[in-house]
Write a protein that holds these residues in place. Structure first.
Motif, short mmCIF file in Angstrom:
data_model
loop_
_atom_site.label_atom_id
_atom_site.label_comp_id
_atom_site.label_asym_id
_atom_site.label_seq_id
_atom_site.Cartn_x
_atom_site.Cartn_y
_atom_site.Cartn_z
N SER A 106 -5.14 -3.08 -5.31
CA SER A 106 -4.19 -3.36 -6.38
C SER A 106 -4.87 -4.09 -7.54
N LYS A 152 4.72 -3.58 3.57
CA LYS A 152 4.44 -4.38 4.77
C LYS A 152 5.71 -4.92 5.40
N SER A 168 -2.94 -2.71 -0.91
CA SER A 168 -2.91 -4.07 -1.44
C SER A 168 -4.29 -4.50 -1.94
N SER A 169 -5.32 -4.15 -1.17
CA SER A 169 -6.68 -4.57 -1.57
C SER A 169 -7.15 -3.86 -2.83
N ASN A 174 -2.30 -2.21 3.75
CA ASN A 174 -3.33 -3.23 3.48
C ASN A 174 -4.36 -2.71 2.49
N ALA A 186 3.00 -2.97 -2.33
CA ALA A 186 2.28 -3.14 -1.06
C ALA A 186 2.96 -4.16 -0.17
N VAL A 187 3.42 -5.25 -0.76
CA VAL A 187 4.14 -6.28 0.01
C VAL A 187 5.43 -5.72 0.58
N THR A 217 1.72 -2.81 -8.22
CA THR A 217 1.24 -2.25 -6.96
C THR A 217 1.18 -3.31 -5.87
N THR A 218 0.88 -4.54 -6.24
CA THR A 218 0.90 -5.62 -5.26
C THR A 218 2.29 -5.80 -4.68
#
Length: 287
Positions: free
Chosen positions: A260, A273, A257-258, A254, A269-270, A265-266
């Protein structure tokens, strides 16, 4: 070694006095929760069964079903001659002492304790066979839970390898990400033609780069992955520790992601998860 909480075992035993069938079924549960379905004649075995489960299992909802079928010849009733003779002798003494005493009928004699007996099997023999059957079924259940646990561990390790791959990809992209972020900021500032203080600009760029730096998060992800791998090799129940580690992994994902600033990078991050959630679902079945 990882053990699943999901397994099934069945054992049967046949003898001259009848047959026994015992089933053990376990599913995931936060604590150990045994349930028993036993014949009334074998109900007193429940404490022994319960203690055996507690000595070998830590978690799971376990259903134990025991069925007993007596052999046809063992289901009748028989008169105890010795007991009946004792009763007849006592009645004779009563009639001698009391002349007008009414003699009892046959049903009354049969109702007297000890006169009528079941010709069924020896209860102790049935109980001993049931205990042996339960121990064999419990061994099978433990083997099944270990076998399923190996499969779960393999699935989790696949996800751990994929997480390492995502971390490596983000590390490789970091120089490009920071440079692109710097270029985008300079382009926006140039578009407004603002008078810029070079020192202030450098300070703002450094602060922005610090906020976007995810090295610490990546290091923690690697540390948590190593700890999950270590837990998979430990003896005893590890499900709760693994569940806690999934929370820690998810927290780092998380944060990544924040922070990114680019689509790459997003996307990583997904994907992290998704992998963590897949592991968490498998871990719900681990003891």
């Amino acid at each position: 070694m990882v053990h699943s909480m999901t397994a099934f075992a069945r054992q049967e035993h046949a003898a001259d006095w009848g047959s026994l069938q015992l089933e053990l079924r376990s599913v995931n549960q936060r604590y150990l929760e045994p349930h028993f379905r036993l014949p009334e004649s074998l109900r007193d075995l429940e404490p022994t069964f319960r203690e055996a489960l507690r000595s070998r299992l830590a978690r799971g909802k376990v259903e134990c079903t025991l069925r007993f079928e007596a052999a046809g010849a063992a289901e009748g009733l028989a008169v105890n001659p010795a007991r009946l003779a004792e009763l007849a002798s006592a009645l004779s003494e009563v009639r001698q002492a009391v002349n007008d005493a009414a003699p009892p009928d046959a049903l009354a004699l049969l109702a007297y304790p000890g006169v009528l007996e079941s010709s069924g099997p020896d209860p102790e023999a049935v109980k001993a066979a049931a205990l042996t059957l339960f121990e064999a079924a419990l061994d099978d259940l433990m083997t099944g839970r270990a076998r399923e646990g190996e499969k779960l561990a393999a699935l989790i390790r696949e996800r751990l390898t994929a997480i390492d791959g995502q971390v490596a990809e983000v590390r490789q992209l970091m120089p490009q990400i920071l440079e692109r972020q710097r270029a985008q900021l300079l382009e926006r500032l140039e578009s407004v033609r603002a008078e810029l203080d070079p020192q202030r600009l450098e300070a703002e760029l450094a602060l922005l780069a610090q906020k976007a730096d995810v090295d610490e998060e990546l290091d923690r992800l690697v540390t948590h992955v190593a700890e999950v791998e270590r837990q998979l090799t430990q003896k005893g129940p590890v499900g709760r520790r693994l569940d806690f580690l999934m929370q820690e992994l998810n927290r780092e994902a998380n944060t990544l992601s924040s922070k990114s600033v680019v689509a790459s990078t997003t996307r990583c991050a997904v994907e992290l998860k998704v992998l963590i959630e897949q592991m968490r679902e498998q871990i719900q079945n681990i003891e």
